[in-house]
Write an enzyme that holds these catalytic residues in place. Structure first.
Site, PDB file in Angstrom:
ATOM      1  N   ASN A 121       0.810  -1.227   0.000  1.00 58.51           N
ATOM      2  CA  ASN A 121       0.000   0.000   0.000  1.00 58.51           C
ATOM      3  C   ASN A 121       0.839   1.272   0.000  1.00 58.51           C
ATOM      4  O   ASN A 121       0.670   2.164   0.823  1.00 58.51           O
ATOM      5  CB  ASN A 121      -0.993   0.004   1.165  1.00 58.51           C
ATOM      6  CG  ASN A 121      -0.310  -0.012   2.521  1.00 58.51           C
ATOM      7  OD1 ASN A 121       0.852  -0.395   2.630  1.00 58.51           O
ATOM      8  ND2 ASN A 121      -1.020   0.399   3.545  1.00 58.51           N
ATOM      9  N   HIS A 157      -5.958  -9.200   5.268  1.00 56.95           N
ATOM     10  CA  HIS A 157      -6.292  -8.285   6.370  1.00 56.95           C
ATOM     11  C   HIS A 157      -7.768  -8.509   6.656  1.00 56.95           C
ATOM     12  O   HIS A 157      -8.618  -8.121   5.862  1.00 56.95           O
ATOM     13  CB  HIS A 157      -6.010  -6.846   5.922  1.00 56.95           C
ATOM     14  CG  HIS A 157      -6.481  -5.781   6.881  1.00 56.95           C
ATOM     15  ND1 HIS A 157      -5.669  -4.751   7.283  1.00 56.95           N
ATOM     16  CD2 HIS A 157      -7.665  -5.582   7.486  1.00 56.95           C
ATOM     17  CE1 HIS A 157      -6.348  -3.964   8.115  1.00 56.95           C
ATOM     18  NE2 HIS A 157      -7.568  -4.439   8.251  1.00 56.95           N
ATOM     19  N   HIS A 183      -1.801 -10.245  11.099  1.00 53.70           N
ATOM     20  CA  HIS A 183      -2.049  -9.605  12.406  1.00 53.70           C
ATOM     21  C   HIS A 183      -3.357 -10.005  13.094  1.00 53.70           C
ATOM     22  O   HIS A 183      -4.214  -9.167  13.347  1.00 53.70           O
ATOM     23  CB  HIS A 183      -1.957  -8.083  12.291  1.00 53.70           C
ATOM     24  CG  HIS A 183      -2.645  -7.454  11.103  1.00 53.70           C
ATOM     25  ND1 HIS A 183      -3.960  -7.687  10.797  1.00 53.70           N
ATOM     26  CD2 HIS A 183      -2.181  -6.596  10.154  1.00 53.70           C
ATOM     27  CE1 HIS A 183      -4.286  -7.002   9.721  1.00 53.70           C
ATOM     28  NE2 HIS A 183      -3.222  -6.340   9.303  1.00 53.70           N
ATOM     29  N   ASN A 190      -4.821  -0.808  13.466  1.00 54.79           N
ATOM     30  CA  ASN A 190      -5.894  -1.627  12.924  1.00 54.79           C
ATOM     31  C   ASN A 190      -5.325  -2.956  12.448  1.00 54.79           C
ATOM     32  O   ASN A 190      -4.483  -2.958  11.550  1.00 54.79           O
ATOM     33  CB  ASN A 190      -6.555  -0.876  11.758  1.00 54.79           C
ATOM     34  CG  ASN A 190      -7.792  -1.600  11.253  1.00 54.79           C
ATOM     35  OD1 ASN A 190      -8.237  -2.575  11.854  1.00 54.79           O
ATOM     36  ND2 ASN A 190      -8.319  -1.132  10.140  1.00 54.79           N
ATOM     37  N   ASP A 212       3.886  -5.541  11.576  1.00 56.34           N
ATOM     38  CA  ASP A 212       2.962  -4.543  11.026  1.00 56.34           C
ATOM     39  C   ASP A 212       3.505  -3.133  11.251  1.00 56.34           C
ATOM     40  O   ASP A 212       2.763  -2.192  11.557  1.00 56.34           O
ATOM     41  CB  ASP A 212       1.554  -4.689  11.620  1.00 56.34           C
ATOM     42  CG  ASP A 212       0.505  -3.936  10.787  1.00 56.34           C
ATOM     43  OD1 ASP A 212       0.849  -3.429   9.695  1.00 56.34           O
ATOM     44  OD2 ASP A 212      -0.652  -3.857  11.236  1.00 56.34           O
TER      45      ASP A 212
END
Lengths: 315, 453
Positions: B95, B180, B233, B279, B306
């Site tokens: 990203n 995710h 995560h 998040n 992360d």
């Protein structure tokens, strides 16, 4: 209960959660004295003369801002109103920069209303001025809870053991959070009622009873607090329609009969007549809604006075 | 470029080795290990007495922010942070701006890593074009350019059909899909975990169910497609339970946990510190307990950071308005060692090394993660008795760490990438006598100079 204390521990009033019962009692007792000032022909005392109070209202508010402003003027403070619209905030200034700029003008206190929880705490940690939380998102609205408690105590003579039903949009209400902290701390018995879609997670852990029926909540209540339903929530996912809401959770004279004789009906305002409360109840004999407004000034005078007093005594 | 690491306790979970050995690295690869190996001319020697010599740590989940957000992090600064944390390889999430959804971006990342990287960088390609969740990116082209996995991380793949197709396609390419897990309808605009603390603070919550329901969906799709699904995560009891079920059914499903979910709960958010906003969010104690149990019983395959740098100006705002994410490369080992090995005794040090090195390499099929002869000369020298106290500045270009100002048991003494020392902490492995005269220097100054060369 006699106060054990003559001042507040913190320089700020960020919420009810940090207060102990003695501090709450001190504020309420002090407000009793100030209520009398508002009944005089000359409604002013010199307590905050030479003090600058900034009312930093980053979210629309009429009642609370006006109430604070009157309280400040009756204490002889110099006041300045700063609203988000038409200000540097609209030009993209951050809260911290706005606050630093205001601080450069040496205010003694800042009364802040903000749409995000924790904003008053940010200022309190950054600035030497006393910060008064006038409502931060859905977090707390401590002076509202204090004026509610003042009104209950004035009418019923006590808070301990009083049965309070709070009904409406619990999930999004800062008023209810402050009230729960205050009422449970003062040993009142609190029942919350709302559809599950308007009830926040695990709220019973705050020491309250949770029901999903208006009648159950009203039964035997000494005090009924109605919360404002935000009209924009209807027809989405919180509840199907205002009509259905009123039919299931709206307060009418018939349903109010379930409560105790002489029940107090309260509302923090602004009201939606015919949504959470019928006009018959809002304007009826049990309503103390306008007393709440009157008492708001006295309570806010007490808060400002006590916060300033701590500082003035040190000086 | 030969390096001899002497007198250390070599722990290599891949080979089942845990004993006092010397390790020789020649021409960037592990040449041999044994007792009392001889040094000599042209061989740099590190005395690792009292230290643990482990295969270099590998992070499967790093946001390096370059290209596009170099004010937060660059490939240079991010990899310098990595080696300070004992990492010798990181997987760069897609990203960026523009996202890594085409070969040119992958090549740019690899070229910049070769130029300015302090450690190895393995790009993760996007699942969908523009991370928009609509059309597949050119996964085969990305794979041949060097992407090791595919993920729209940061943005959940909401469309179940797209997820199905991505899994099918990635299976053909022999690469995992990294998911995710978050149902955006359920999480709504939440800013923290939904529970008692969000109720107290009046903040909008993201229910655990938002992660759990998507994890269940994707496990079902993994069964349908036979793909390798890697769940990023994980933070909730239900998602971990979904992984257990997948394992029982023999599916190729792996998962990772982050140091912050291991160490912290939503209770800390009462401070409104935006460096506790990420998040998935910090969960309640119940979920954290489930995470520790899943680490203990092997459900969690990998610890990944992360690492998500954000500029202080972006974080220095109201909690609601701050971006999600915290940095983690420099803090990961000390935090996990302190919490998992020292304080809760959830696992031992060899298992921690497995979770942070051996298993990540295996999960994404990367080189390293072992000190076997012929493998990359990537080594982390760990000081389990040493203490790391984090300041408020980091080697990362950002400082949005929830662990700033805190001390943890466990320290990275040195990091070696391809036989080259890329990081060496102050008060070095050699012992106190040498350390005494250097004590006044700021920690890690040595390593940084080396990296800038």
């Amino acid at each position: 209960m006699r106060p054990q204390t003559s001042s507040l521990r913190s320089k700020d009033l960020l919420g009810i959660e940090p207060l102990d019962p003695e501090e709450i009692t001190l504020i309420l007792d002090t407000a009793e004295g100030f209520k009398e000032v508002s009944e005089r022909s000359i409604k002013k005392v010199p307590a905050l003369r030479g003090q600058l109070v900034i009312n930093l209202f980053m979210e629309a508010s009429t009642r609370t801002r006006v109430s604070f402003e009157i309280a400040e003027k009756r204490l002889s403070a110099d006041t300045l109103n700063f609203a988000a619209s038409g200000s540097s905030v609209e030009k993209g200034e951050t809260l911290i920069d706005t606050a630093r700029n205001l601080m450069a003008m040496h205010p003694d206190m800042i009364v802040i209303r903000h749409r995000h929880p924790g904003a008053p705490k940010m200022l309190a940690e950054l600035l030497p001025a006393s910060i008064v939380n006038a409502g931060d998102g859905s977090h707390e609205h401590p002076t509202q809870a204090l004026l509610d408690a003042f009104t209950i105590r004035e009418r019923l003579g006590r808070l301990s053991g009083v049965r309070v039903a709070i009904i409406g949009d619990i999930a999004h209400s800062r008023v209810v959070r402050s009230n729960i902290h205050l009422l449970t701390r003062m040993k009142a018995k609190v029942t919350l009622a709302a559809p599950p879609t308007l009830m926040p997670a695990a709220v019973e852990r705050m020491g309250v009873r949770v029901v999903h029926s208006l009648d159950q909540a009203l039964e035997g209540a000494d005090v009924v607090m109605m919360l404002r339903i935000q009209l924009e929530r209807q027809g989405k996912l919180s509840f199907p329609s205002l009509r259905e809401y009123f039919n299931t959770f709206g307060l009418t004279p018939e349903r109010l009969r379930l409560a105790k004789e002489g029940v107090l009906v309260m509302h923090p305002g602004p009201m939606n007549r015919g949504v959470e409360i019928s006009s018959d109840v809002a304007d009826g004999p049990y309503s103390v809604i306008l007393d709440q407004v009157t008492n708001g000034v006295a309570v806010r005078m007490a808060v400002l006075y006590l916060l300033a007093g701590g500082r003035l005594a040190e000086a | 470029m030969n390096l001899l690491i002497r007198n250390g306790r070599v722990i290599d979970p891949g080979q089942g080795i845990d004993e006092a050995l010397d390790l020789l690295i020649e021409d960037g690869v592990v040449a041999k290990s044994g007792r009392e190996l001889k040094g000599g001319k042209g061989i740099e020697t590190i005395d690792a007495r009292g230290m643990v010599v482990a295969p270099g740590l590998i992070d499967l989940h790093t946001h390096l922010r370059e290209p596009g957000q170099e004010h937060k992090e660059t490939i240079g600064s991010g990899t310098r942070a990595a080696v300070a944390g004992g990492f010798t390889a990181v997987c760069a999430m897609a990203n960026t701006i523009p996202p890594n959804d085409e070969r040119a971006v992958t090549e740019m990342i690899l070229a910049e890593a070769a130029r300015n990287g302090a450690c190895r960088v393995y790009p993760v390609g996007a699942v969908s074009k523009g991370l928009a969740g609509e059309a597949l990116a050119e996964l085969a082209d990305l794979r041949s350019a060097g992407c090791v996995a595919f993920s729209d991380d940061g943005r959940p793949v909401s469309n179940a059909l797209l997820m199905r197709r991505a899994m099918e396609y990635a299976r053909m390419l022999g690469a995992p899909i990294v998911a995710h897990e978050q149902d955006l309808d359920l999480s709504d605009d939440g800013v923290m975990h939904e529970g008692f603390v969000s109720t107290l603070l009046g903040m909008k919550g993201m229910p655990a169910a938002a992660e759990e329901s998507m994890a269940v969906r994707d496990v079902v799709l993994a069964a349908l497609t036979g793909a390798h699904l890697h769940l990023a995560h994980l933070s909730t009891r239900g998602a971990l339970e979904a992984v257990r079920r997948a394992r029982r059914e023999g599916l190729r499903v792996t998962c990772e946990a982050t140091p912050h979910h291991i160490a912290l709960t939503d209770d800390t958010v009462r401070s409104y510190d935006t460096n506790l906003k990420m998040n998935p969010p910090l969960r309640s104690d119940e979920h954290r307990e489930a995470l520790l149990a899943a680490i203990a019983d092997g459900t969690v395959d990998v610890i990944a950071t992360d690492h998500a740098p954000h500029h202080p100006d972006e974080k220095n705002v109201e909690f609601d308005l701050a971006p999600f994410g915290v940095i983690g490369l420099e803090t990961a080992f000390p935090v996990c060692h302190d919490v998992l090995v020292v304080r809760t005794r959830t696992i031992g040090l060899p298992r921690l090394i497995e979770l942070m090195s051996t298993a990540p390499a295996k999960t994404f099929g990367l080189p390293g993660g072992t000190l076997k002869r012929g493998s990359p000369g990537d080594v982390a020298i760990l000081d389990p008795k040493g203490e790391t106290r984090f300041g408020t500045s980091f080697r990362s270009r950002s400082r949005n760490s929830p662990f700033a100002g805190e001390a943890f048991r466990g320290r990275i003494a040195a990091t070696i990438v391809g036989g080259v020392v890329r990081w060496r902490a102050e008060a070095p492995e050699g012992g106190r006598a040498e350390g005494a005269k250097k004590r006044s220097r700021p920690a890690g100054r040595n390593g940084e100079k080396r990296n800038r060369r």
